[in-house]
Motif scaffolding. Structure first.
Motif: not given
Length: 299
Positions: A181-210
């Motif tokens: 499973f690969v979930g793609l999200s814009a900024v969303l609160r409680n992402n860590d909680l959501l990732s645990r519910w989905l059984g997925a590792r949480f990758l958070e990255h807020y730097e824009r390439p431009v």
């Protein structure tokens, strides 16, 4: 990380050549992290949270194409019919020559529904609500699926459609099918909680390439703060310094266009958008957007 380095992760040379031809010479930071630290090509499930234009969409595409070339099936979920059509056309153009059977399903587009239910596809692009219908008609359609990508998963926070998406994700989790499973999200609160519910590792990255500068334009001066570094500054912007808001926006956009720069103007409703476009057309003396007009003719 150069795109050629993906061969170390088992990605086929034909895919690497295709992605390079599409302009992906080097992976963006978030894409490199997904590959090197989150085992994207090893089948690990991840939830990616990043701002728009950070490169997260290509993470979903890389996973989709990799599963497809390995003989598996991939379902790519999107919230809107327009996004489904766009993704279907992109995948069909890129991966049909690779031998992939690419299909799409929305409320209005039912041509491939039987093929999806009978697993006669390699890549299926499906709108969230339509996926619910397909699962209701044939729950076993997930058997044999190697990957599910859920794009724009921040729709969970939508007051009208979020509950339906939560039900869909719950059904996917309870299916007992061992897909990645690969979930793609814009900024969303409680992402860590959501990732645990989905059984997925949480990758958070807020730097824009431009780098993005956000601020206020007042009397010809743009006072801004940069998105990544949070530094502040001011600069003069061409265009009218006084007048109604529409005049200032339009004259600034036209002045930037004369310098070869692009602008996006967001307005609150359709009538305002049409009026702004008509005024810009009357005052702008540049060449017509021939390619864009031709693209619109097909819609």
């Amino acid at each position: 990380m150069h795109i050629n380095d993906l061969s170390k992760y088992g990605v086929s040379g034909s895919l690497i050549d295709l992605w390079r031809a599409c302009g992906h010479e080097r992976l963006l930071p978030i894409q490199q992290i997904a590959v090197q630290r989150y085992n994207l090509f090893g089948g690990e499930s991840i939830l990616v949270s990043a701002p728009t234009s950070s490169g997260k969409t290509f993470i979903g595409e890389m996973a989709t194409a990799n599963v497809m070339t390995g003989g598996g099936k991939a379902i790519y979920l999107v919230p809107l019919k327009a996004l489904a059509t766009e993704k279907f056309e992109t995948f069909r153009e890129r991966y049909a020559p690779q031998g992939a059977r690419v299909v799409v399903s929305t409320r209005d587009y039912r041509e491939y529904d039987e093929a999806i239910e009978n697993q006669a596809y390699d890549i299926a692009v499906v709108v969230y609500e339509k996926m619910q219908q397909l699962l209701t008609r044939k729950a076993r359609m997930l058997h044999g699926v190697g990957l599910v990508v859920a794009d724009e998963i921040q729709m969970l926070a939508d007051p009208e459609r979020g509950a339906d998406l939560e039900v869909l994700l719950t059904r996917l989790r309870l299916s007992q099918v061992p897909f990645q499973f690969v979930g793609l999200s814009a900024v969303l609160r409680n992402n860590d909680l959501l990732s645990r519910w989905l059984g997925a590792r949480f990758l958070e990255h807020y730097e824009r390439p431009v780098e993005l500068r956000r601020g206020i334009l007042f009397e010809g001066e743009f006072a801004y703060q940069t998105y990544n570094s949070r530094s502040q500054g001011t600069e003069p912007l061409p265009g009218a310094a006084e007048g109604p808001a529409w005049k200032i926006m339009m004259s600034t956009a036209l002045a930037l266009a004369a310098q070869g720069e692009q602008s996006l103007i967001f307005l609150s409703d359709k009538n305002s958008t049409r009026n702004m476009a008509s005024r810009a057309a009357e005052e702008f003396s540049g060449a017509p957007a021939v390619e864009a007009i031709e693209d619109l003719r097909t819609l």
